[in-house]
Design a protein around this motif. Structure first.
Motif, PDB file in Angstrom:
ATOM      1  N   ASP A 371      43.927  44.754  51.271  1.00 38.36           N
ATOM      2  CA  ASP A 371      43.477  45.355  52.524  1.00 38.36           C
ATOM      3  C   ASP A 371      44.284  44.725  53.658  1.00 38.36           C
ATOM      4  O   ASP A 371      44.101  43.546  53.982  1.00 38.36           O
ATOM      5  CB  ASP A 371      41.980  45.115  52.742  1.00 38.36           C
ATOM      6  N   ILE A 372      45.183  45.518  54.251  1.00 43.19           N
ATOM      7  CA  ILE A 372      46.146  45.010  55.227  1.00 43.19           C
ATOM      8  C   ILE A 372      45.914  45.662  56.583  1.00 43.19           C
ATOM      9  O   ILE A 372      45.717  46.884  56.665  1.00 43.19           O
ATOM     10  CB  ILE A 372      47.596  45.306  54.759  1.00 43.19           C
ATOM     11  N   ASN A 373      45.937  44.848  57.645  1.00 42.65           N
ATOM     12  CA  ASN A 373      45.898  45.419  58.989  1.00 42.65           C
ATOM     13  C   ASN A 373      47.269  46.023  59.282  1.00 42.65           C
ATOM     14  O   ASN A 373      48.274  45.310  59.262  1.00 42.65           O
ATOM     15  CB  ASN A 373      45.550  44.356  60.021  1.00 42.65           C
ATOM     16  N   PRO A 374      47.349  47.330  59.541  1.00 41.25           N
ATOM     17  CA  PRO A 374      48.668  47.983  59.659  1.00 41.25           C
ATOM     18  C   PRO A 374      49.489  47.525  60.851  1.00 41.25           C
ATOM     19  O   PRO A 374      50.716  47.551  60.786  1.00 41.25           O
ATOM     20  CB  PRO A 374      48.305  49.463  59.772  1.00 41.25           C
ATOM     21  N   LEU A 375      48.840  47.100  61.954  1.00 47.09           N
ATOM     22  CA  LEU A 375      49.606  46.681  63.122  1.00 47.09           C
ATOM     23  C   LEU A 375      50.298  45.344  62.898  1.00 47.09           C
ATOM     24  O   LEU A 375      51.492  45.195  63.152  1.00 47.09           O
ATOM     25  CB  LEU A 375      48.694  46.590  64.348  1.00 47.09           C
ATOM     26  N   THR A 376      49.556  44.361  62.381  1.00 46.75           N
ATOM     27  CA  THR A 376      50.097  43.004  62.253  1.00 46.75           C
ATOM     28  C   THR A 376      50.672  42.704  60.864  1.00 46.75           C
ATOM     29  O   THR A 376      51.437  41.757  60.710  1.00 46.75           O
ATOM     30  CB  THR A 376      49.002  41.980  62.551  1.00 46.75           C
ATOM     31  N   GLY A 377      50.282  43.480  59.852  1.00 48.16           N
ATOM     32  CA  GLY A 377      50.724  43.193  58.492  1.00 48.16           C
ATOM     33  C   GLY A 377      49.947  42.073  57.835  1.00 48.16           C
ATOM     34  O   GLY A 377      50.307  41.625  56.738  1.00 48.16           O
ATOM     35  N   LEU A 378      48.865  41.601  58.459  1.00 47.07           N
ATOM     36  CA  LEU A 378      48.077  40.504  57.908  1.00 47.07           C
ATOM     37  C   LEU A 378      47.164  41.005  56.792  1.00 47.07           C
ATOM     38  O   LEU A 378      46.562  42.079  56.892  1.00 47.07           O
ATOM     39  CB  LEU A 378      47.239  39.846  58.994  1.00 47.07           C
ATOM     40  N   VAL A 379      47.048  40.198  55.732  1.00 49.18           N
ATOM     41  CA  VAL A 379      46.149  40.514  54.625  1.00 49.18           C
ATOM     42  C   VAL A 379      44.756  39.992  54.972  1.00 49.18           C
ATOM     43  O   VAL A 379      44.560  38.790  55.152  1.00 49.18           O
ATOM     44  CB  VAL A 379      46.640  39.883  53.316  1.00 49.18           C
ATOM     45  N   LEU A 380      43.786  40.899  55.069  1.00 50.02           N
ATOM     46  CA  LEU A 380      42.427  40.506  55.421  1.00 50.02           C
ATOM     47  C   LEU A 380      41.549  40.286  54.188  1.00 50.02           C
ATOM     48  O   LEU A 380      40.656  39.443  54.209  1.00 50.02           O
ATOM     49  CB  LEU A 380      41.785  41.557  56.330  1.00 50.02           C
ATOM     50  N   ARG A 381      41.820  41.067  53.176  1.00 49.25           N
ATOM     51  CA  ARG A 381      41.070  40.912  51.927  1.00 49.25           C
ATOM     52  C   ARG A 381      41.958  41.373  50.787  1.00 49.25           C
ATOM     53  O   ARG A 381      42.714  42.331  50.929  1.00 49.25           O
ATOM     54  CB  ARG A 381      39.778  41.746  51.968  1.00 49.25           C
ATOM     55  N   ALA A 382      41.879  40.665  49.676  1.00 46.88           N
ATOM     56  CA  ALA A 382      42.733  41.032  48.542  1.00 46.88           C
ATOM     57  C   ALA A 382      42.121  40.521  47.253  1.00 46.88           C
ATOM     58  O   ALA A 382      41.326  39.575  47.249  1.00 46.88           O
ATOM     59  CB  ALA A 382      44.140  40.466  48.722  1.00 46.88           C
TER      60      ALA A 382
END
Length: 481
Positions: A371-382
């Motif tokens: 689960d990636i935030n599309p703006l920042t590319g940060l992985v929030l959950r995986a």
């Protein structure tokens, strides 16, 4: 004077509306936000991006599930194996990057990524030091496969009889994970020092790293942020039979470039899988109030060669393809007949599920996802979910194999998961709020334009009404009867 005010309001309304539409069409403020994100997503000493990459704040948990064999004697006589899942045995995983060095004027970064595991009893079903698991005797199976049809075959059979080894073994969870000294491997080690006398599915992986990585910093192109260009000093692998299959593509799965779209493929290199793979967009959602895109492994990654001919390069030896959903990694596991798959053979060929009683594949429990935030590319959950299997078959040269059927036998699977912590989520929500404010400026201007437009219409209507009332009065007689 009234006419001047009326014209001014009308012109202002029209100007604001035209300006807002122009800004929206040109994506001016969105471009400004995108540029700031691109410039901020670079591995550079002293930045928040670098600190989060060097020492990721969200906690990572590694859960181990084992398949305990309940009918070993019947299996040796050709019956269907019956297994029961036991777990999880949960460990907190610490994975800071160390020995970080900047190369080529800051365009590349090298680092080691050692991992340390600490047992979490409150998140586990039992004590790994005490709980016993009956499973395939991987050292014995490996030794038999190594030496069959070789001059060492007879010596191996003698050792198996001497040490009373069988096709199944009973070991504690701790031994199976972190290693135990195997008598058979210890004897082989005397003749072949490259063979490790200690066997464990994660032997020597607690407190150690899997080799040096070289990443691109994203300095020259944001799309290359944290992309791997070298592993263990090499730019490609050598295990597989085609150049494409040996390519090292993507990141290590912990970070990605910003401004991710639904249409692109996310590439990851995993040393556990001994290969690169790619994920595709699955759905949109939110984690801790932050919007996300969910990416899952493409069905083409482990597809049969009839569906994806490019996967023929992963068939080792050439032409020996196990089927959809299963990968033979014996070439990178010292020849041990290890096969990887999704847990419970999720999305694999139905024959693998039917061959083992106790397999119950379910999407929510056994699918790998990001689960990636599309703006920042940060992985929030995986969740990275992988099952370790052993290829077993009847070997006439060794009576220990009995009449066992040819099987891809499940041993255990892992669920390596991460969920963003509240502090990091709060900080990200603040960043996204600022971005929303900036990108929302054209809509504010449009709202002002609409408001002034309404005022202009009201003033025009009122002026018209006054004019009509005045004209009617003028038409009325001066003396009324």
């Amino acid at each position: 004077m009234k006419s001047l005010c009326l014209v001014t309001v009308g012109v202002l309304a029209m100007t604001l509306l035209i300006a807002s539409i122009s800004l929206l069409v040109a994506h001016v403020f969105q471009t400004v936000v995108d540029l700031q994100v691109k410039q901020g997503t670079v591995l550079k000493n002293g930045t928040e991006t670098f600190e989060a990459w060097e020492d990721p704040p969200p906690p990572v948990y590694m859960q181990f599930y084992f398949f305990n064999v309940t009918n070993p004697l019947e299996v040796l006589q050709g019956a269907t194996p019956l297994v029961e899942e036991i777990g999880p045995y949960t460990y907190r995983e610490y994975r800071p990057r160390v020995h970080v060095q900047f190369l080529d004027n800051g365009t590349k970064v090298s680092a080691l990524n050692p991992k340390t595991y600490v047992f979490e009893p409150e998140k586990s079903v039992g004590d790994p030091e005490v709980d016993l698991i009956r499973t395939i005797n991987i050292p014995a199976v490996t030794a038999m496969e190594w030496t069959r049809s070789t001059p060492l075959q007879f010596a191996t059979e003698v050792l198996l009889l001497l040490y009373q080894e069988s096709l199944f073994t009973v070991r504690s969870v701790h031994e199976l994970l972190w290693g135990y000294k195997d008598r058979l491997l210890s004897t082989i080690h005397v003749l072949h020092p490259e063979i490790d006398p200690v066997f464990g599915l994660f032997s020597k992986m607690n407190g150690s790293d899997d080799g040096e990585y070289v990443f691109l910093s994203g300095e020259t192109n944001y799309l290359n942020f944290s992309r791997i260009v070298e592993w263990k000093g090499k730019e490609s692998l050598s295990w597989w039979t085609t150049e494409a299959c040996n390519m090292i593509n993507g990141t290590d799965g912990t970070s990605f470039h910003p401004l991710i779209s639904k249409d692109e493929n996310i590439y990851i290199f995993s040393s556990d899988f001994c290969r690169s793979l790619f994920l595709v967009y699955d759905s949109s959602g939110a984690v801790a109030g932050v919007p996300t895109f969910r990416f899952v492994p493409s069905s083409m990654v482990f597809a049969n060669t009839s569906v994806n001919p490019a996967n023929a390069g992963f068939c080792v030896p050439a032409g020996n393809c196990p089927g959809t959903g299963v990968l033979n990694v014996s070439v990178c596991r010292q020849g041990a007949p290890i096969f990887l798959s999704a847990p419970h053979f999720y999305q694999a060929d139905p024959k693998f599920i039917e061959d083992i009683e106790g397999m119950h594949p379910r999407k929510e429990y056994h699918e790998t996802f990001l689960d990636i935030n599309p703006l920042t590319g940060l992985v929030l959950r995986a969740a990275k979910r992988m099952q370790v299997n052993v290829h077993v078959r009847k070997l006439p040269e060794f009576f220990e194999t009995g009449n066992i059927r040819t099987l891809i036998f499940p041993v255990m699977y892992i669920n390596e998961s991460v969920l963003i912590d509240e502090a990091s989520a709060s900080k990200l929500r603040h960043v996204l709020l600022e971005a929303s404010v900036v990108t929302g400026i054209p809509f504010v201007i449009m709202a002002l334009g609409i408001m002034f437009g309404i005022v202009f219409i009201v003033l025009v209507c009122r002026s018209q009404r006054i004019s009509e009332e005045s004209t009617e009065e003028e038409r009325s007689p001066l003396i009324r009867t």
